[in-house]
Design a protein around this motif. Structure first.
Motif, PDB file in Angstrom:
ATOM      1  N   ALA A   3       0.829  -1.212   0.000  1.00 16.42           N
ATOM      2  CA  ALA A   3       0.000   0.000   0.000  1.00 16.42           C
ATOM      3  C   ALA A   3       0.860   1.256   0.000  1.00 16.42           C
ATOM      4  CB  ALA A   3      -0.927  -0.014   1.209  1.00 16.42           C
ATOM      5  N   GLU A   4       1.952   1.233   0.756  1.00 17.18           N
ATOM      6  CA  GLU A   4       2.830   2.405   0.822  1.00 17.18           C
ATOM      7  C   GLU A   4       3.430   2.712  -0.545  1.00 17.18           C
ATOM      8  OE1 GLU A   4       6.916   3.824   3.136  1.00 17.18           O
ATOM      9  OE2 GLU A   4       5.886   1.993   3.739  1.00 17.18           O
ATOM     10  N   THR A   5       3.784   1.669  -1.302  1.00 21.51           N
ATOM     11  CA  THR A   5       4.351   1.860  -2.647  1.00 21.51           C
ATOM     12  C   THR A   5       3.313   2.453  -3.589  1.00 21.51           C
ATOM     13  OG1 THR A   5       5.849  -0.017  -2.328  1.00 21.51           O
ATOM     14  CG2 THR A   5       5.436   0.688  -4.593  1.00 21.51           C
ATOM     15  N   ALA A   6       2.086   1.937  -3.524  1.00 29.68           N
ATOM     16  CA  ALA A   6       1.023   2.440  -4.390  1.00 29.68           C
ATOM     17  C   ALA A   6       0.726   3.902  -4.106  1.00 29.68           C
ATOM     18  CB  ALA A   6      -0.232   1.593  -4.204  1.00 29.68           C
ATOM     19  N   VAL A   7       0.709   4.282  -2.824  1.00 30.31           N
ATOM     20  CA  VAL A   7       0.437   5.671  -2.453  1.00 30.31           C
ATOM     21  C   VAL A   7       1.534   6.590  -2.988  1.00 30.31           C
ATOM     22  CG1 VAL A   7       0.310   7.280  -0.512  1.00 30.31           C
ATOM     23  CG2 VAL A   7      -0.963   5.135  -0.441  1.00 30.31           C
ATOM     24  N   LYS A   8       2.788   6.177  -2.846  1.00 32.17           N
ATOM     25  CA  LYS A   8       3.902   6.998  -3.328  1.00 32.17           C
ATOM     26  C   LYS A   8       3.856   7.164  -4.843  1.00 32.17           C
ATOM     27  CE  LYS A   8       7.165   6.070   0.435  1.00 32.17           C
ATOM     28  NZ  LYS A   8       8.473   5.462   0.816  1.00 32.17           N
ATOM     29  N   ARG A  51       3.496  10.790  -6.712  1.00 32.36           N
ATOM     30  CA  ARG A  51       4.500  11.268  -7.677  1.00 32.36           C
ATOM     31  C   ARG A  51       3.862  11.630  -9.014  1.00 32.36           C
ATOM     32  NH1 ARG A  51       7.836   6.970  -5.628  1.00 32.36           N
ATOM     33  NH2 ARG A  51       7.417   5.738  -7.506  1.00 32.36           N
ATOM     34  N   LEU A  52       2.693  11.067  -9.288  1.00 36.19           N
ATOM     35  CA  LEU A  52       1.970  11.396 -10.518  1.00 36.19           C
ATOM     36  C   LEU A  52       1.126  12.657 -10.380  1.00 36.19           C
ATOM     37  CD1 LEU A  52       0.829   7.827 -11.636  1.00 36.19           C
ATOM     38  CD2 LEU A  52       2.568   9.261 -12.712  1.00 36.19           C
ATOM     39  N   GLY A  53       1.195  13.299  -9.209  1.00 35.98           N
ATOM     40  CA  GLY A  53       0.492  14.559  -9.027  1.00 35.98           C
ATOM     41  C   GLY A  53      -0.825  14.468  -8.296  1.00 35.98           C
ATOM     42  N   LEU A  54      -1.240  13.272  -7.843  1.00 37.99           N
ATOM     43  CA  LEU A  54      -2.494  13.146  -7.120  1.00 37.99           C
ATOM     44  C   LEU A  54      -2.301  13.540  -5.660  1.00 37.99           C
ATOM     45  CD1 LEU A  54      -2.642  10.914  -9.539  1.00 37.99           C
ATOM     46  CD2 LEU A  54      -4.687  10.178  -8.313  1.00 37.99           C
ATOM     47  N   PHE A  93      -7.862   9.827  -3.075  1.00 37.12           N
ATOM     48  CA  PHE A  93      -7.002  10.782  -3.771  1.00 37.12           C
ATOM     49  C   PHE A  93      -7.843  11.786  -4.541  1.00 37.12           C
ATOM     50  CE2 PHE A  93      -4.464   6.981  -3.230  1.00 37.12           C
ATOM     51  CZ  PHE A  93      -3.207   7.462  -2.896  1.00 37.12           C
ATOM     52  N   ARG A  94      -7.264  12.968  -4.755  1.00 38.21           N
ATOM     53  CA  ARG A  94      -7.879  13.970  -5.618  1.00 38.21           C
ATOM     54  C   ARG A  94      -6.964  14.152  -6.833  1.00 38.21           C
ATOM     55  NH1 ARG A  94      -8.440  17.794  -2.230  1.00 38.21           N
ATOM     56  NH2 ARG A  94     -10.661  17.468  -1.798  1.00 38.21           N
ATOM     57  N   ALA A  95      -7.511  13.898  -8.013  1.00 37.74           N
ATOM     58  CA  ALA A  95      -6.717  13.987  -9.241  1.00 37.74           C
ATOM     59  C   ALA A  95      -6.479  15.449  -9.617  1.00 37.74           C
ATOM     60  CB  ALA A  95      -7.427  13.267 -10.380  1.00 37.74           C
ATOM     61  N   PRO A  96      -5.332  15.766 -10.213  1.00 41.69           N
ATOM     62  CA  PRO A  96      -5.092  17.140 -10.678  1.00 41.69           C
ATOM     63  C   PRO A  96      -6.010  17.476 -11.846  1.00 41.69           C
ATOM     64  CG  PRO A  96      -3.330  15.668 -11.399  1.00 41.69           C
ATOM     65  CD  PRO A  96      -4.182  14.873 -10.455  1.00 41.69           C
ATOM     66  N   THR A  97      -6.253  18.740 -12.056  1.00 40.40           N
ATOM     67  CA  THR A  97      -7.200  19.169 -13.082  1.00 40.40           C
ATOM     68  C   THR A  97      -6.775  18.755 -14.478  1.00 40.40           C
ATOM     69  OG1 THR A  97      -6.086  21.319 -13.178  1.00 40.40           O
ATOM     70  CG2 THR A  97      -8.001  21.130 -11.720  1.00 40.40           C
ATOM     71  N   TYR A  98      -5.471  18.567 -14.705  1.00 41.79           N
ATOM     72  CA  TYR A  98      -5.020  18.205 -16.046  1.00 41.79           C
ATOM     73  C   TYR A  98      -5.103  16.705 -16.316  1.00 41.79           C
ATOM     74  CZ  TYR A  98      -0.717  17.238 -13.400  1.00 41.79           C
ATOM     75  OH  TYR A  98       0.181  16.780 -12.481  1.00 41.79           O
ATOM     76  N   ARG A  99      -5.519  15.923 -15.321  1.00 46.77           N
ATOM     77  CA  ARG A  99      -5.691  14.480 -15.513  1.00 46.77           C
ATOM     78  C   ARG A  99      -7.179  14.146 -15.498  1.00 46.77           C
ATOM     79  NH1 ARG A  99      -1.615  10.845 -15.067  1.00 46.77           N
ATOM     80  NH2 ARG A  99      -3.232   9.561 -16.050  1.00 46.77           N
ATOM     81  N   VAL A 140      -5.695   2.139 -10.452  1.00 48.66           N
ATOM     82  CA  VAL A 140      -5.045   0.817 -10.480  1.00 48.66           C
ATOM     83  C   VAL A 140      -4.144   0.711 -11.709  1.00 48.66           C
ATOM     84  CG1 VAL A 140      -5.441  -1.668 -10.695  1.00 48.66           C
ATOM     85  CG2 VAL A 140      -6.892  -0.298  -9.183  1.00 48.66           C
ATOM     86  N   GLU A 141      -4.628   1.167 -12.844  1.00 44.63           N
ATOM     87  CA  GLU A 141      -3.844   1.115 -14.077  1.00 44.63           C
ATOM     88  C   GLU A 141      -2.596   1.994 -13.974  1.00 44.63           C
ATOM     89  OE1 GLU A 141      -6.608   2.242 -17.052  1.00 44.63           O
ATOM     90  OE2 GLU A 141      -7.554   0.255 -17.187  1.00 44.63           O
ATOM     91  N   GLU A 142      -2.730   3.157 -13.331  1.00 44.49           N
ATOM     92  CA  GLU A 142      -1.568   4.028 -13.168  1.00 44.49           C
ATOM     93  C   GLU A 142      -0.504   3.383 -12.290  1.00 44.49           C
ATOM     94  OE1 GLU A 142      -1.118   7.526 -14.541  1.00 44.49           O
ATOM     95  OE2 GLU A 142      -2.295   6.178 -15.798  1.00 44.49           O
TER      96      GLU A 142
END
Length: 281
Positions: free
Chosen positions: A7-12, A16-19, A32-38, A48-50
């Protein structure tokens, strides 16, 4: 995915992808809250795919049975399907239009008055840079495009969001409600019959009524607010000839716009049979 990722790896990875992490994560879940550009990140499976993409597809085994479970359509999906079936049965074609409109096209229909629209300041959106507050101008534009190709009398509908405000603290239905838009060359009475049919197909006991509307784009005396079981559901009327001329339409049109959530609240898709009266009279 067939493997366990800590879980810690998935969160990191997602951070790092901006969430942005919302609240405290656990071994079972995290928000998580996705950035507006995603804008492509809207569902759990998207995250999950990310995680799989960054973690490495080469680490995913090809011989592990992935557990699957059955799913069913949501209430909204079934209602939208019922709407599509009903409208196509009476000759309408479904349309999918962009969420942006221009300042000029916006004037064709303004049921919510002069409320300032949301705008986007970007080099790719110099003209059509306003987020639509109604589906009608986009559908009128689609009808015009059909007329220019010789397809006169086409009847169009769309079920999609409109955008009224940018306020993350308010509920989505208040700032980005789902609406049902209809544009046809039929008379006011005929389109009113279609609106009543929609209500009855979702709940046979629904009652549709109308009252005069003050929307300036309607022909005087030929526009109305639509009530579903006594509560405001939307608008229905014949567009004024000057609006049709501004939109470069050859024929006059009648339009309707209805609140999807209001219809959903009344839904009874599988009504129970009732015993017929033994002594009708």
């Amino acid at each position: 995915m067939g493997i366990n990722i800590p879980a810690e790896t998935a969160v990191k990875i997602l951070q790092r992808l901006g969430l942005s992490l919302v609240g405290r994560p656990t071994d079972e879940q995290a928000h998580f809250r996705a950035p507006t550009y995603r804008r492509d990140l809207t569902r759990e499976i998207d995250l999950v795919e990310e995680v799989a993409r960054i973690y490495g597809y080469d680490k995913l085994p090809s011989d592990v049975v992935v557990p699957l479970c059955t799913s069913s359509k949501s209430q909204r999906e079934r209602i939208v399907e019922r709407i599509g079936e009903t409208l196509t049965a009476v000759g309408f074609y479904e349309s999918m239009t962009p969420a942006f409109t221009s300042a000029a096209d916006r004037q064709w229909f303004q049921p919510r008055g002069d409320a300032a629209p949301l705008s986007v300041d970007h080099s790719s959106r110099r003209q059509e840079n306003l987020l639509r507050q109604t589906l009608i101008p986009s559908l009128v534009g689609s009808r015009r495009a059909n007329e220019r190709q010789g397809n006169f009398g086409v009847k169009l509908f769309e079920v999609a969001k409109v955008y009224l405000a940018a306020d993350p603290d308010r509920e989505e239905r208040e700032v980005e409600p789902w609406m049902i838009g209809l544009v046809a060359g039929e008379s006011y009475v005929d389109l009113k019959g279609v609106v009543e049919l929609l209500a009855k197909r979702v709940n046979p006991r629904s009652e549709v009524s109308v009252r005069p509307s003050s929307i300036g784009q309607f022909t005087p005396g030929r526009g109305a607010e639509v009530l579903l079981n006594g509560e405001l559901w939307g608008w229905l009327g014949e567009l004024d000839r000057k609006i049709c001329d501004a939109a470069d339409l050859r024929d006059g049109v009648c339009v309707a716009e209805l609140d999807l959530e209001r219809l959903e609240q009344t839904a009874d898709l599988v009504p129970r049979a009732e015993r017929l009266p033994e002594y009708p009279g």
